[in-house]
Scaffold this active site. Structure first.
Site, PDB file in Angstrom:
ATOM      1  N   HIS A   5      45.397  45.075   7.384  1.00  0.00           N
ATOM      2  CA  HIS A   5      45.671  43.633   7.350  1.00  0.00           C
ATOM      3  C   HIS A   5      45.505  43.089   5.926  1.00  0.00           C
ATOM      4  O   HIS A   5      44.665  42.228   5.656  1.00  0.00           O
ATOM      5  CB  HIS A   5      44.757  42.887   8.323  1.00  0.00           C
ATOM      6  N   GLY A  44      59.851  31.346   7.674  1.00  0.00           N
ATOM      7  CA  GLY A  44      59.810  31.586   6.237  1.00  0.00           C
ATOM      8  C   GLY A  44      59.602  33.041   5.889  1.00  0.00           C
ATOM      9  O   GLY A  44      60.283  33.594   5.011  1.00  0.00           O
ATOM     10  N   ASP A  85      50.452  46.513   9.752  1.00  0.00           N
ATOM     11  CA  ASP A  85      49.409  45.882   8.946  1.00  0.00           C
ATOM     12  C   ASP A  85      48.400  45.166   9.837  1.00  0.00           C
ATOM     13  O   ASP A  85      47.368  44.715   9.352  1.00  0.00           O
ATOM     14  CB  ASP A  85      50.042  44.882   7.958  1.00  0.00           C
ATOM     15  N   ARG A 125      50.859  39.571  13.969  1.00  0.00           N
ATOM     16  CA  ARG A 125      49.571  39.675  14.652  1.00  0.00           C
ATOM     17  C   ARG A 125      49.631  40.874  15.596  1.00  0.00           C
ATOM     18  O   ARG A 125      50.624  41.098  16.279  1.00  0.00           O
ATOM     19  CB  ARG A 125      49.257  38.402  15.442  1.00  0.00           C
ATOM     20  N   GLU A 178      41.791  44.589  16.004  1.00  0.00           N
ATOM     21  CA  GLU A 178      41.281  44.880  14.662  1.00  0.00           C
ATOM     22  C   GLU A 178      39.904  44.246  14.445  1.00  0.00           C
ATOM     23  O   GLU A 178      39.630  43.172  15.002  1.00  0.00           O
ATOM     24  CB  GLU A 178      42.274  44.408  13.596  1.00  0.00           C
TER      25      GLU A 178
END
Length: 331
Positions: A292, A165, A269, A245, A274
């Site tokens: 993120h 999607g 992002d 990810r 992280e």
């Protein structure tokens, strides 16, 4: 009051009223703050022995830690559903849940647009190496001495790795900028969903794309799917965009590819460890970095919460989960 309960872990911000409306079906319990040790202690102590459904999120991992095999094994026998707020669910051991016949849902539909918007923002910023003039201007140096020309997206070949999607939403937006689209999935999409995109092998996508957008889930087969061998066969001057990810990319290999010039720029992002970010990425002006925030809009956050609650309500009413995770679809 129902003898069955639902447990909210962490916070619900935008759909509190809808959560509270479930009180007609279930007793509502909340574990807003605490620790993994305390949570497991309460599980073992029987505090949640009537819970049939859990609402959790990526953010609630800070409260309980991941739903790994240890935690899943401690969940009450009454539990039938884990309704997760997030498109990614790598902090849930789905196999362990399946062994206990616990259904897991995620929120893939609600995140498509905002994540794709973020990918396009990062892609355009990376093509123009926007960090350089941005920092120069803020430093009072106007364009500065290190200003360099960027690239237009028009006529560039965008390779979408993971045409679900979000990937389809990225492709749709990229077409508006005159880009050509190719993609790789393990299985080719129906032609009606390709919207003119070309299905290619993984290696062909690596070799021929001008821009590569990463839009696939993190699991053991996708961890470091982009590493030194992949960078070696990419075009010189490729642009990498990651809104999926962090561990999908070998961050050390990306740093090497950026420093050698193999990668022109990157828009990121997400990061491998992280909130820690590789120091060489932080110091590289050719990289566009975000913390993120791909789904960080009011509209998307509310839609995600509502979809979690839709899954929860549907499940406890006996209609099944609306958006079960891929590993459990058809089961």
């Amino acid at each position: 009051m129902s003898s069955r309960a639902a447990l909210l872990i962490g916070k619900i911000t935008h759909a509190r009223k809808e959560w509270e409306s479930l009180s007609s079906l279930l007793q509502l319990k909340e574990y807003g703050t605490g620790s993994r040790q305390d949570f497991i202690s309460k599980l073992k102590g029987g505090d949640f022995n009537d819970v049939v459904a859990i609402y959790r999120s990526n953010d609630s991992t800070k409260v309980t830690g991941p739903f790994d095999k240890e935690l899943v094994s401690s969940l009450p026998a009454s539990l039938k559903y884990i309704c997760h707020n997030g498109a990614g669910y790598d902090n849930i051991n789905v196999a362990a849940c399946s062994e206990r016949n616990i259904g897991v849902s995620s929120t893939p539909l609600a995140v498509n647009d905002s994540t794709a918007d973020t990918a396009l923002f990062l892609m355009l910023g990376a093509l123009r190496r926007i960090t350089i003039p941005f920092q120069n201007l803020r430093a009072g140096a106007w364009r500065g001495s290190n200003f360099a020309l960027g690239h237009d997206p028009k006529n560039k070949l965008l390779g979408v790795l993971g045409m679900g999607g979000i990937g389809q939403a990225v492709a749709q937006r990229a077409r508006a900028f005159g880009m050509q689209i190719q993609y790789h999935n393990r299985n080719r999409l129906p032609e009606s969903e390709e919207q003119g995109a070309k299905h290619v092998t993984f290696d062909e996508l690596m070799r021929t794309s001008d821009v590569i957008s990463l839009n696939l889930a993190l699991n053991e087969s996708t961890r470091h799917i982009i590493s030194r061998p992949q960078f070696e066969i990419m075009k010189d001057g490729v642009v990498i965009v990651n809104t999926a990810r962090g561990p999908i990319v070998d961050e050390a290999a990306l740093v090497e590819a950026l420093e050698s010039g193999k990668v022109f720029s990157a828009g990121l992002d997400v990061f491998e460890d992280e909130p820690e970010i590789h120091p060489a990425l932080m110091g590289n002006e050719n990289v566009v970095l975000l913390p993120h925030v791909g789904t960080s809009t009011w509209e998307t956050q509310r839609d995600m919460e509502l979809l979690v609650l839709e899954n929860l309500r549907s499940a406890v009413e006996g209609k099944g989960l609306v958006t079960p995770v891929a590993e459990q679809k058809g089961k």
